[in-house]
Design a protein around this motif. Structure first.
Motif, mmCIF file in Angstrom:
data_model
loop_
_atom_site.group_PDB
_atom_site.id
_atom_site.type_symbol
_atom_site.label_atom_id
_atom_site.label_comp_id
_atom_site.label_asym_id
_atom_site.label_seq_id
_atom_site.Cartn_x
_atom_site.Cartn_y
_atom_site.Cartn_z
ATOM 1 N N VAL A 107 0.841 -1.200 0.000
ATOM 2 C CA VAL A 107 0.000 0.000 0.000
ATOM 3 C C VAL A 107 0.878 1.252 0.000
ATOM 4 O O VAL A 107 2.071 1.193 0.325
ATOM 5 N N HIS A 108 0.267 2.356 -0.371
ATOM 6 C CA HIS A 108 0.832 3.680 -0.154
ATOM 7 C C HIS A 108 -0.007 4.343 0.935
ATOM 8 O O HIS A 108 -1.228 4.145 0.995
ATOM 9 N N ILE A 109 0.630 5.140 1.780
ATOM 10 C CA ILE A 109 -0.096 5.885 2.814
ATOM 11 C C ILE A 109 0.131 7.375 2.595
ATOM 12 O O ILE A 109 1.263 7.822 2.411
ATOM 13 N N ILE A 110 -0.975 8.123 2.597
ATOM 14 C CA ILE A 110 -0.911 9.579 2.635
ATOM 15 C C ILE A 110 -1.559 9.992 3.952
ATOM 16 O O ILE A 110 -2.734 9.688 4.196
ATOM 17 N N ALA A 111 -0.793 10.623 4.809
ATOM 18 C CA ALA A 111 -1.246 10.893 6.170
ATOM 19 C C ALA A 111 -1.195 12.379 6.486
ATOM 20 O O ALA A 111 -0.278 13.087 6.063
ATOM 21 N N HIS A 112 -2.180 12.820 7.246
ATOM 22 C CA HIS A 112 -2.222 14.214 7.677
ATOM 23 C C HIS A 112 -2.009 14.301 9.179
ATOM 24 O O HIS A 112 -2.525 13.479 9.944
ATOM 25 N N SER A 113 -1.225 15.266 9.594
ATOM 26 C CA SER A 113 -1.033 15.593 11.006
ATOM 27 C C SER A 113 -0.566 14.362 11.786
ATOM 28 O O SER A 113 0.369 13.681 11.376
ATOM 29 N N MET A 114 -1.224 14.040 12.917
ATOM 30 C CA MET A 114 -0.778 12.919 13.731
ATOM 31 C C MET A 114 -0.853 11.598 12.975
ATOM 32 O O MET A 114 -0.167 10.627 13.340
#
Length: 272
Positions: free
Chosen positions: A85-92
């Motif tokens: 998978v790819h992860i795109i994460a915001h903030s925490m």
């Protein structure tokens, strides 16, 4: 275009869960009021496979990383449906993902982690909050509300964790990329301006909750600065933009198009 799924990982206290609308469901077709406002639906319309991962609302990093792992296992059918998978994460959400990869040895499963406005080095606003309101964490626990995640956002705690993860991350095959948002005070959402002042004094340029320095993390991972405060980064326009003469439709469209460009670049990271 990547054929692997993209996991969108939210930050602490995802406000969409407090709203009663059907469009706030994590993986419904209507995401107008979701934390990631119209991001998933926009990417799906472009041909990407995208999932919203739901983790503990304000739980500890340990719990949130566990939840994130379980969500990814569920979406991928324990990686039988997709191997990576790819992860795109915001903030925490970026801290959740980093710790999850380390804690559960998922560096061979996560091709890339792109963080947006993540306090990799902590935030002085969390330091201020813990100095003045740490008692609320204990008070909330008997009520069934876990607020311990705020401790994991302090600069001291992030420094300790970064040291613990450093060796693993240096050897990891995961491609880490970081994005920071920066705006002047006049364009910061009014609800973030108190935090903006605290961070500005102690850390310099910031997005209202996270400094440029902290979101950047390491120069070798740094991708770009975007003209967006902490709320704008997840597709939401606010009154501060209106006062600057920036229209809602154009601004939100620009953020969504930016996510599409970000996603289009993921294929280039596979096999690197």
């Amino acid at each position: 275009m990547t054929s692997l799924p993209i996991i969108l990982a939210h930050g602490i206290c995802p406000f969409h869960r407090l709203l009663p609308f059907a469009s706030c469901r994590d993986n419904g077709s209507d995401d107008r009021f979701h934390y990631f406002r119209r991001i998933r639906s926009t990417l799906i319309a472009k041909g990407f496979t995208v999932f919203h991962a739901g983790v503990g609302w304000s739980s500890s990093l340990e719990r949130r990383a566990f939840d994130l792992r379980n969500e990814i296992l569920r979406f991928t059918d324990s990686f039988r449906r997709w191997p990576n998978v790819h992860i795109i994460a915001h903030s925490m959400g970026g801290l959740d993902a980093r710790y999850m990869i380390y804690r559960y040895g998922m560096d061979k499963r996560v091709v890339s982690l792109t963080t947006i406005g993540t306090p990799h080095l902590g935030t002085s606003y969390a330091d201020w909050g813990l100095r003045n309101f740490s008692f609320l964490i204990g008070w909330a626990r008997p009520l069934g509300l876990d607020l311990s995640g705020f401790r994991d956002l302090t600069r001291d705690e992030c420094e300790r964790r970064n040291l613990a993860l450093a060796g693993y991350e240096e050897e990891s095959t995961v491609i880490y990329r970081t994005v920071a948002g920066v705006q002047p005070r006049s364009r910061i959402c009014k609800h973030f301006r108190f935090a903006y002042e605290i961070i500005s004094r102690e850390e310099g340029e910031n997005d209202g909750l996270v400094s440029l320095h902290s979101a950047k993390w390491k120069d070798k991972y740094f991708l770009e600065i975007i003209d967006a405060d902490h709320l704008n980064q997840i597709g939401w326009w606010d009154g501060a933009e209106e006062s600057a003469g920036i229209g809602k439709e154009d601004f939100e469209r620009g953020i969504r198009e930016w996510y599409v460009r970000l996603a289009l670049g993921l294929e280039n990271l596979e096999g690197v």
